[in-house]
Motif scaffolding. Structure first.
Motif, PDB file in Angstrom:
ATOM      1  N   ALA A  11      66.106 -19.990 -79.889  1.00 54.29           N
ATOM      2  CA  ALA A  11      67.390 -19.606 -79.291  1.00 54.29           C
ATOM      3  C   ALA A  11      68.255 -18.827 -80.278  1.00 54.29           C
ATOM      4  O   ALA A  11      68.921 -17.857 -79.898  1.00 54.29           O
ATOM      5  N   ASP A  12      68.247 -19.224 -81.543  1.00 58.19           N
ATOM      6  CA  ASP A  12      69.054 -18.553 -82.567  1.00 58.19           C
ATOM      7  C   ASP A  12      68.593 -17.125 -82.827  1.00 58.19           C
ATOM      8  O   ASP A  12      69.365 -16.313 -83.334  1.00 58.19           O
ATOM      9  N   ARG A  13      67.350 -16.812 -82.482  1.00 59.28           N
ATOM     10  CA  ARG A  13      66.821 -15.468 -82.724  1.00 59.28           C
ATOM     11  C   ARG A  13      67.120 -14.500 -81.587  1.00 59.28           C
ATOM     12  O   ARG A  13      66.912 -13.291 -81.713  1.00 59.28           O
ATOM     13  N   LEU A  14      67.615 -15.011 -80.446  1.00 61.97           N
ATOM     14  CA  LEU A  14      67.814 -14.177 -79.267  1.00 61.97           C
ATOM     15  C   LEU A  14      69.160 -13.468 -79.285  1.00 61.97           C
ATOM     16  O   LEU A  14      70.172 -14.035 -79.679  1.00 61.97           O
ATOM     17  N   THR A  15      69.144 -12.222 -78.843  1.00 62.70           N
ATOM     18  CA  THR A  15      70.351 -11.436 -78.636  1.00 62.70           C
ATOM     19  C   THR A  15      70.445 -11.193 -77.131  1.00 62.70           C
ATOM     20  O   THR A  15      69.722 -10.369 -76.580  1.00 62.70           O
ATOM     21  N   ARG A  16      71.313 -11.950 -76.476  1.00 63.53           N
ATOM     22  CA  ARG A  16      71.421 -11.889 -75.027  1.00 63.53           C
ATOM     23  C   ARG A  16      72.418 -10.819 -74.597  1.00 63.53           C
ATOM     24  O   ARG A  16      73.354 -10.514 -75.337  1.00 63.53           O
ATOM     25  N   ASN A  17      72.242 -10.315 -73.355  1.00 62.27           N
ATOM     26  CA  ASN A  17      73.212  -9.372 -72.819  1.00 62.27           C
ATOM     27  C   ASN A  17      74.448 -10.144 -72.341  1.00 62.27           C
ATOM     28  O   ASN A  17      74.528 -11.364 -72.491  1.00 62.27           O
ATOM     29  N   ALA A  18      75.398  -9.460 -71.737  1.00 66.76           N
ATOM     30  CA  ALA A  18      76.648 -10.091 -71.302  1.00 66.76           C
ATOM     31  C   ALA A  18      76.418 -11.189 -70.269  1.00 66.76           C
ATOM     32  O   ALA A  18      77.238 -12.100 -70.138  1.00 66.76           O
ATOM     33  N   GLU A  19      75.288 -11.125 -69.553  1.00 67.62           N
ATOM     34  CA  GLU A  19      74.959 -12.145 -68.549  1.00 67.62           C
ATOM     35  C   GLU A  19      74.168 -13.308 -69.141  1.00 67.62           C
ATOM     36  O   GLU A  19      73.758 -14.209 -68.426  1.00 67.62           O
ATOM     37  N   GLY A  20      73.909 -13.254 -70.456  1.00 66.34           N
ATOM     38  CA  GLY A  20      73.147 -14.313 -71.114  1.00 66.34           C
ATOM     39  C   GLY A  20      71.651 -14.183 -70.944  1.00 66.34           C
ATOM     40  O   GLY A  20      70.912 -15.156 -71.080  1.00 66.34           O
ATOM     41  N   ILE A  22      67.794 -11.945 -71.507  1.00 63.82           N
ATOM     42  CA  ILE A  22      66.992 -11.031 -72.326  1.00 63.82           C
ATOM     43  C   ILE A  22      65.960 -10.374 -71.420  1.00 63.82           C
ATOM     44  O   ILE A  22      65.563 -10.937 -70.395  1.00 63.82           O
ATOM     45  N   ALA A  23      65.540  -9.183 -71.799  1.00 61.88           N
ATOM     46  CA  ALA A  23      64.519  -8.459 -71.042  1.00 61.88           C
ATOM     47  C   ALA A  23      63.146  -9.044 -71.357  1.00 61.88           C
ATOM     48  O   ALA A  23      62.877  -9.450 -72.493  1.00 61.88           O
ATOM     49  N   ALA A  24      62.299  -9.064 -70.338  1.00 62.43           N
ATOM     50  CA  ALA A  24      60.925  -9.524 -70.505  1.00 62.43           C
ATOM     51  C   ALA A  24      59.985  -8.452 -69.963  1.00 62.43           C
ATOM     52  O   ALA A  24      60.017  -8.134 -68.774  1.00 62.43           O
ATOM     53  N   VAL A  25      59.181  -7.882 -70.838  1.00 59.81           N
ATOM     54  CA  VAL A  25      58.170  -6.911 -70.449  1.00 59.81           C
ATOM     55  C   VAL A  25      56.863  -7.678 -70.311  1.00 59.81           C
ATOM     56  O   VAL A  25      56.498  -8.448 -71.203  1.00 59.81           O
ATOM     57  N   VAL A  26      56.187  -7.467 -69.183  1.00 57.61           N
ATOM     58  CA  VAL A  26      54.964  -8.215 -68.898  1.00 57.61           C
ATOM     59  C   VAL A  26      53.788  -7.250 -68.909  1.00 57.61           C
ATOM     60  O   VAL A  26      53.786  -6.239 -68.213  1.00 57.61           O
ATOM     61  N   GLY A  86      65.495  -9.126 -81.083  1.00 56.72           N
ATOM     62  CA  GLY A  86      65.653 -10.395 -80.383  1.00 56.72           C
ATOM     63  C   GLY A  86      66.184 -10.272 -78.969  1.00 56.72           C
ATOM     64  O   GLY A  86      66.588 -11.261 -78.372  1.00 56.72           O
ATOM     65  N   ASP A  87      66.189  -9.031 -78.428  1.00 56.89           N
ATOM     66  CA  ASP A  87      66.721  -8.857 -77.079  1.00 56.89           C
ATOM     67  C   ASP A  87      65.652  -8.611 -76.017  1.00 56.89           C
ATOM     68  O   ASP A  87      65.964  -8.431 -74.841  1.00 56.89           O
ATOM     69  N   THR A  88      64.392  -8.616 -76.440  1.00 57.97           N
ATOM     70  CA  THR A  88      63.280  -8.402 -75.513  1.00 57.97           C
ATOM     71  C   THR A  88      62.104  -9.256 -75.944  1.00 57.97           C
ATOM     72  O   THR A  88      61.816  -9.372 -77.135  1.00 57.97           O
TER      73      THR A  88
END
Length: 117
Positions: A11-20, A22-26, A86-88
Motif C-alpha cells: 500500500a505504501d508503494r502505491l500512487t493513487r489517483n484522486a479517486e483512490g 490505480i491503473a491495471a494493465v492485463v 507505483g500508479d500502475t
C-alpha cells in the motif's frame, strides 16, 4: 464482498489517483498480448493477490467485480508487477474466454490508429 486488507508495504508503494485507484494493465501470460485495462482500489488488489483471480473496481458501478464472475471468462493471475511510479500494475494472466466485455479476445481488437511501416 469483504474488504481484504492490502499489505501495508505494498500500500505504501502505491500512487493513487484522486479517486483512490490505480491503473491495471492485463496481459496474456503466454503470448504477451495486452488484453484489457481496468482500475483497482486497494481491496481489489489485495483480493487479486490473495486469490489469483482478476478483481477490479468499476468506476461506473462504484464497486469491485471479479472478472468472469457472471460471464465465465475468468482470469487466473500468474504474476503481478508494479511500475516505477507505483500508479500502475501489470497483471499477467491465463484468460479463459474473451477478456473484453464486448466478447472479443482483447479490448484492443478495434481499429489500428498507427501501424508499422
Amino acid at each position: 464482498m469483504s474488504d481484504p486488507a492490502l499489505d501495508p508495504t505494498i500500500a505504501d508503494r502505491l500512487t493513487r489517483n484522486a479517486e483512490g485507484l490505480i491503473a491495471a494493465v492485463v496481459q496474456d501470460a503466454t503470448s504477451g498480448r495486452v488484453l484489457m485495462m481496468a482500475w483497482m482500489d486497494d481491496a481489489a488488489l489485495a483480493e487479486t493477490l490473495a486469490t489469483r483471480r482478476g478483481v477490479y473496481y468499476s468506476r461506473s458501478r462504484g464497486t469491485r467485480w471479479v472478472k468472469g464472475e457472471t460471464s465465465g471468462h475468468v482470469q487466473h493471475v500468474r504474476r503481478v508487477e508494479i511500475d516505477c511510479d507505483g500508479d500502475t500494475v501489470l497483471l499477467k494472466v491465463d484468460q479463459t474466454g474473451a477478456a473484453c466485455h464486448n466478447g472479443t479476445v482483447s479490448c484492443f481488437d478495434t481499429d489500428t490508429l498507427l501501424g508499422e511501416d
